[in-house]
Design an enzyme around this catalytic site. Structure first.
Site, PDB file in Angstrom:
ATOM      1  N   ARG A  78     -34.089   0.398  27.669  1.00  0.00           N
ATOM      2  CA  ARG A  78     -35.060   0.529  26.516  1.00  0.00           C
ATOM      3  C   ARG A  78     -34.805  -0.863  25.952  1.00  0.00           C
ATOM      4  O   ARG A  78     -35.829  -1.732  25.806  1.00  0.00           O
ATOM      5  CB  ARG A  78     -34.579   1.579  25.591  1.00  0.00           C
ATOM      6  CG  ARG A  78     -35.705   1.904  24.500  1.00  0.00           C
ATOM      7  CD  ARG A  78     -35.089   3.084  23.297  1.00  0.00           C
ATOM      8  NE  ARG A  78     -33.752   2.806  22.563  1.00  0.00           N
ATOM      9  CZ  ARG A  78     -33.509   2.124  21.655  1.00  0.00           C
ATOM     10  NH1 ARG A  78     -34.634   1.872  20.959  1.00  0.00           N
ATOM     11  NH2 ARG A  78     -32.283   1.666  20.914  1.00  0.00           N
TER      12      ARG A  78
ATOM     13  N   ARG B  20     -19.099   2.642  23.721  1.00  0.00           N
ATOM     14  CA  ARG B  20     -20.083   1.773  23.003  1.00  0.00           C
ATOM     15  C   ARG B  20     -20.232   2.118  21.503  1.00  0.00           C
ATOM     16  O   ARG B  20     -19.732   3.370  21.022  1.00  0.00           O
ATOM     17  CB  ARG B  20     -21.597   2.288  23.336  1.00  0.00           C
ATOM     18  CG  ARG B  20     -22.573   1.309  22.764  1.00  0.00           C
ATOM     19  CD  ARG B  20     -23.907   1.622  23.386  1.00  0.00           C
ATOM     20  NE  ARG B  20     -25.042   0.754  23.008  1.00  0.00           N
ATOM     21  CZ  ARG B  20     -26.324   0.842  23.222  1.00  0.00           C
ATOM     22  NH1 ARG B  20     -26.669   1.883  23.930  1.00  0.00           N
ATOM     23  NH2 ARG B  20     -27.139  -0.034  22.885  1.00  0.00           N
TER      24      ARG B  20
ATOM     25  N   SER C  52     -29.705   5.341  20.290  1.00  0.00           N
ATOM     26  CA  SER C  52     -30.064   5.337  21.731  1.00  0.00           C
ATOM     27  C   SER C  52     -30.542   6.575  22.441  1.00  0.00           C
ATOM     28  O   SER C  52     -31.537   6.807  22.831  1.00  0.00           O
ATOM     29  CB  SER C  52     -29.037   4.561  22.667  1.00  0.00           C
ATOM     30  OG  SER C  52     -29.675   4.486  24.139  1.00  0.00           O
TER      31      SER C  52
ATOM     32  N   MET D 182     -32.041  -5.360  35.623  1.00  0.00           N
ATOM     33  CA  MET D 182     -31.983  -4.082  36.046  1.00  0.00           C
ATOM     34  C   MET D 182     -33.195  -3.262  35.646  1.00  0.00           C
ATOM     35  O   MET D 182     -34.040  -2.497  36.152  1.00  0.00           O
ATOM     36  CB  MET D 182     -31.098  -3.258  35.194  1.00  0.00           C
ATOM     37  CG  MET D 182     -29.703  -3.732  36.099  1.00  0.00           C
ATOM     38  SD  MET D 182     -27.925  -2.840  35.654  1.00  0.00           S
ATOM     39  CE  MET D 182     -28.386  -0.997  35.979  1.00  0.00           C
TER      40      MET D 182
ATOM     41  N   THR E 118     -20.125  11.381  35.305  1.00  0.00           N
ATOM     42  CA  THR E 118     -20.314  12.381  34.376  1.00  0.00           C
ATOM     43  C   THR E 118     -20.244  12.014  33.099  1.00  0.00           C
ATOM     44  O   THR E 118     -19.305  11.124  32.538  1.00  0.00           O
ATOM     45  CB  THR E 118     -19.423  13.720  34.798  1.00  0.00           C
ATOM     46  OG1 THR E 118     -19.675  14.887  33.946  1.00  0.00           O
ATOM     47  CG2 THR E 118     -17.923  13.108  34.500  1.00  0.00           C
ATOM     48  N   HIS E 119     -21.152  13.084  31.929  1.00  0.00           N
ATOM     49  CA  HIS E 119     -20.817  12.842  30.710  1.00  0.00           C
ATOM     50  C   HIS E 119     -19.873  14.004  29.910  1.00  0.00           C
ATOM     51  O   HIS E 119     -19.572  13.871  28.893  1.00  0.00           O
ATOM     52  CB  HIS E 119     -22.167  12.603  29.660  1.00  0.00           C
ATOM     53  CG  HIS E 119     -23.179  11.661  30.143  1.00  0.00           C
ATOM     54  ND1 HIS E 119     -22.789  10.371  30.077  1.00  0.00           N
ATOM     55  CD2 HIS E 119     -24.186  11.534  30.544  1.00  0.00           C
ATOM     56  CE1 HIS E 119     -23.682   9.476  30.515  1.00  0.00           C
ATOM     57  NE2 HIS E 119     -24.795  10.295  30.766  1.00  0.00           N
TER      58      HIS E 119
ATOM     59  N   GLY F 201     -24.024   3.064  27.968  1.00  0.00           N
ATOM     60  CA  GLY F 201     -24.326   1.844  29.153  1.00  0.00           C
ATOM     61  C   GLY F 201     -23.875   2.321  30.484  1.00  0.00           C
ATOM     62  O   GLY F 201     -23.376   1.618  31.439  1.00  0.00           O
TER      63      GLY F 201
HETATM   64  P1  A3P Z   1     -30.631   1.268  24.419  1.00  0.00           P
HETATM   65  O1  A3P Z   1     -31.271   2.528  24.292  1.00  0.00           O
HETATM   66  O2  A3P Z   1     -30.104   0.857  22.957  1.00  0.00           O
HETATM   67  O3  A3P Z   1     -31.564   0.327  24.708  1.00  0.00           O
HETATM   68  P2  A3P Z   1     -26.847   4.996  29.555  1.00  0.00           P
HETATM   69  O4  A3P Z   1     -26.979   4.464  30.864  1.00  0.00           O
HETATM   70  O5  A3P Z   1     -25.549   5.753  29.197  1.00  0.00           O
HETATM   71  O6  A3P Z   1     -27.985   6.130  29.439  1.00  0.00           O
HETATM   72  O7  A3P Z   1     -27.050   4.154  28.439  1.00  0.00           O
HETATM   73  C1  A3P Z   1     -28.531   3.390  28.371  1.00  0.00           C
HETATM   74  C2  A3P Z   1     -28.468   2.301  27.097  1.00  0.00           C
HETATM   75  O8  A3P Z   1     -27.663   1.404  27.846  1.00  0.00           O
HETATM   76  C3  A3P Z   1     -29.714   1.981  26.630  1.00  0.00           C
HETATM   77  O9  A3P Z   1     -29.559   1.408  25.304  1.00  0.00           O
HETATM   78  C4  A3P Z   1     -29.946   0.900  27.686  1.00  0.00           C
HETATM   79  O10 A3P Z   1     -31.060  -0.255  27.287  1.00  0.00           O
HETATM   80  C5  A3P Z   1     -28.653   0.050  27.923  1.00  0.00           C
HETATM   81  N1  A3P Z   1     -28.551  -0.509  29.299  1.00  0.00           N
HETATM   82  C6  A3P Z   1     -28.965  -0.135  30.374  1.00  0.00           C
HETATM   83  N2  A3P Z   1     -28.516  -1.042  31.149  1.00  0.00           N
HETATM   84  C7  A3P Z   1     -28.328  -2.031  30.550  1.00  0.00           C
HETATM   85  C8  A3P Z   1     -27.812  -3.443  31.050  1.00  0.00           C
HETATM   86  N3  A3P Z   1     -28.079  -3.861  32.311  1.00  0.00           N
HETATM   87  N4  A3P Z   1     -27.477  -4.461  30.032  1.00  0.00           N
HETATM   88  C9  A3P Z   1     -27.225  -4.017  28.780  1.00  0.00           C
HETATM   89  N5  A3P Z   1     -27.841  -2.696  28.345  1.00  0.00           N
HETATM   90  C10 A3P Z   1     -28.130  -1.639  29.105  1.00  0.00           C
END
Ligand code: A3P
Length: 304
Positions: free
Chosen positions: A260, A136, A144, A241, A113-114, A65
């Site tokens: 997603r 998470r 994901s 978003m 950063t990751h 997230g």
């Molecule tokens: P899913 O693939 O389960 O949908 P990151 O930003 O670390 O790459 O994480 C992406 C994940 O966070 C994705 O999960 C995405 O859909 C979810 N995500 C991105 N923005 C979000 C928001 N505003 N609220 C809830 N989930 C969100």
């Protein structure tokens, strides 16, 4: 600093998937710095990054997230519920070939950063600058990451099935390595540097964004009204978003793999019963003593 979509498409078109760069047993996405300098040097450069004492670092294991918490933090710092025109990807340390591009960012700079805690800029830690960490449910993180890896195969070189990705995750051979190592390092750092790290969970943010955003505002020492908190919660909803945020992941094929599904519990649509048992056994082994266990519910996908 702004990287537009056309530029991003051109970069992608000029690259081919390569085996994931590796350092100390951990694989990394083949972002440009990793291709240009190798993993060891890229990580060294991150560690030697010239931090300002006002920098704020978002630290997450991939797919926890990051975009979401980055946007919330950006809004709190800017004291507005307007989406930032800077994309999180452009301030991600391991994707930046030349750090001088960060010199023009106004303070406080919001970086992310990751990479594991041990590779964070030394100066950031010396200054005890703020770190925001989102965790998470690892089952959802894993599901994901599978989708992201399939779509972003220029950098992640993954073309396999869910079962194959699951095995990569379980053996910590996916990009960024073991989720457990990552989380345990941050947990230790919270003890070593009291007050420096704010940890929140994807699940709690999903359930009660206003309360969690208020806690984050307090950590950031940002004064804001309840109305602003409420507006930020609305503006950073998954739907808003997904619809309105600049999204470089669309450069692959026009379809986002960053926004997603945005739900809690999607792992149930991926894991077989056997995989779930295997995951639970490893989790019990690796995470039994972690204080982060209460941040999400591994099995039921609901908040404790
Ligand atoms: P899913 O693939 O389960 O949908 P990151 O930003 O670390 O790459 O994480 C992406 C994940 O966070 C994705 O999960 C995405 O859909 C979810 N995500 C991105 N923005 C979000 C928001 N505003 N609220 C809830 N989930 C969100």
């Amino acid at each position: 600093m702004a990287l537009d979509m056309e530029k991003m498409k051109k970069i992608r078109e000029s690259l081919k998937p390569i085996p994931l760069p590796e350092h100390d047993g951990v694989c990394y996405p083949s972002f440009l710095p990793f291709r240009e300098k190798g993993a060891e040097q890229t990580l060294k450069d991150i560690t030697n990054f010239q931090s300002r004492d006002t920098d704020i670092m978002i630290c997450t294991y991939a797919k926890s997230g990051t975009h979401w918490i980055n946007e919330i933090t950006s809004m709190l710092i800017r004291k507005t519920a307007e989406l930032d025109n800077i994309n999180k990807a452009t301030t991600m340390l391991e994707t930046i070939s030349d750090f001088s591009v960060t010199d023009i960012l106004p303070s406080p700079r919001l970086l992310n950063t990751h990479c594991q805690f041990q590779y964070l800029p030394k100066k950031h830690i010396e200054h005890r600058s703020k770190i925001i960490h989102m965790i998470r449910n690892p089952k959802d993180t894993c599901a994901s990451f599978y989708h992201h890896s399939r779509k972003d195969n220029i950098f992640l070189s993954f073309f396999g099935t869910w079962n194959e990705f699951f095995d990569l995750w379980m053996s910590a051979k996916c990009a960024y390595g073991s989720w457990y190592t990552y989380e345990k390092e941050i947990e230790q750092a919270e003890k070593d540097y009291p007050g420096m790290i704010f940890t929140c969970s994807y699940e709690k943010m999903k359930k009660d964004p206003k309360t969690e955003i208020r806690k984050l505002a307090d950590f950031l020492e940002v004064q804001c009204t309840d109305k602003l908190i409420e507006d930020i919660a609305k503006a950073t909803s998954f739907e808003n978003m997904r619809e309105n945020k600049i999204d470089f992941s669309k450069a692959v094929d026009g379809i986002t793999h960053i926004y997603r599904k945005g739900i809690v519990g999607d792992w149930k649509n991926h894991f077989t019963v056997a995989q779930n048992e295997q995951f639970d056994a490893q989790y019990a082994d690796e995470f039994q003593d972690s204080s982060y266990k209460s941040m999400f519910d591994l099995k039921l996908c609901t908040i404790k």
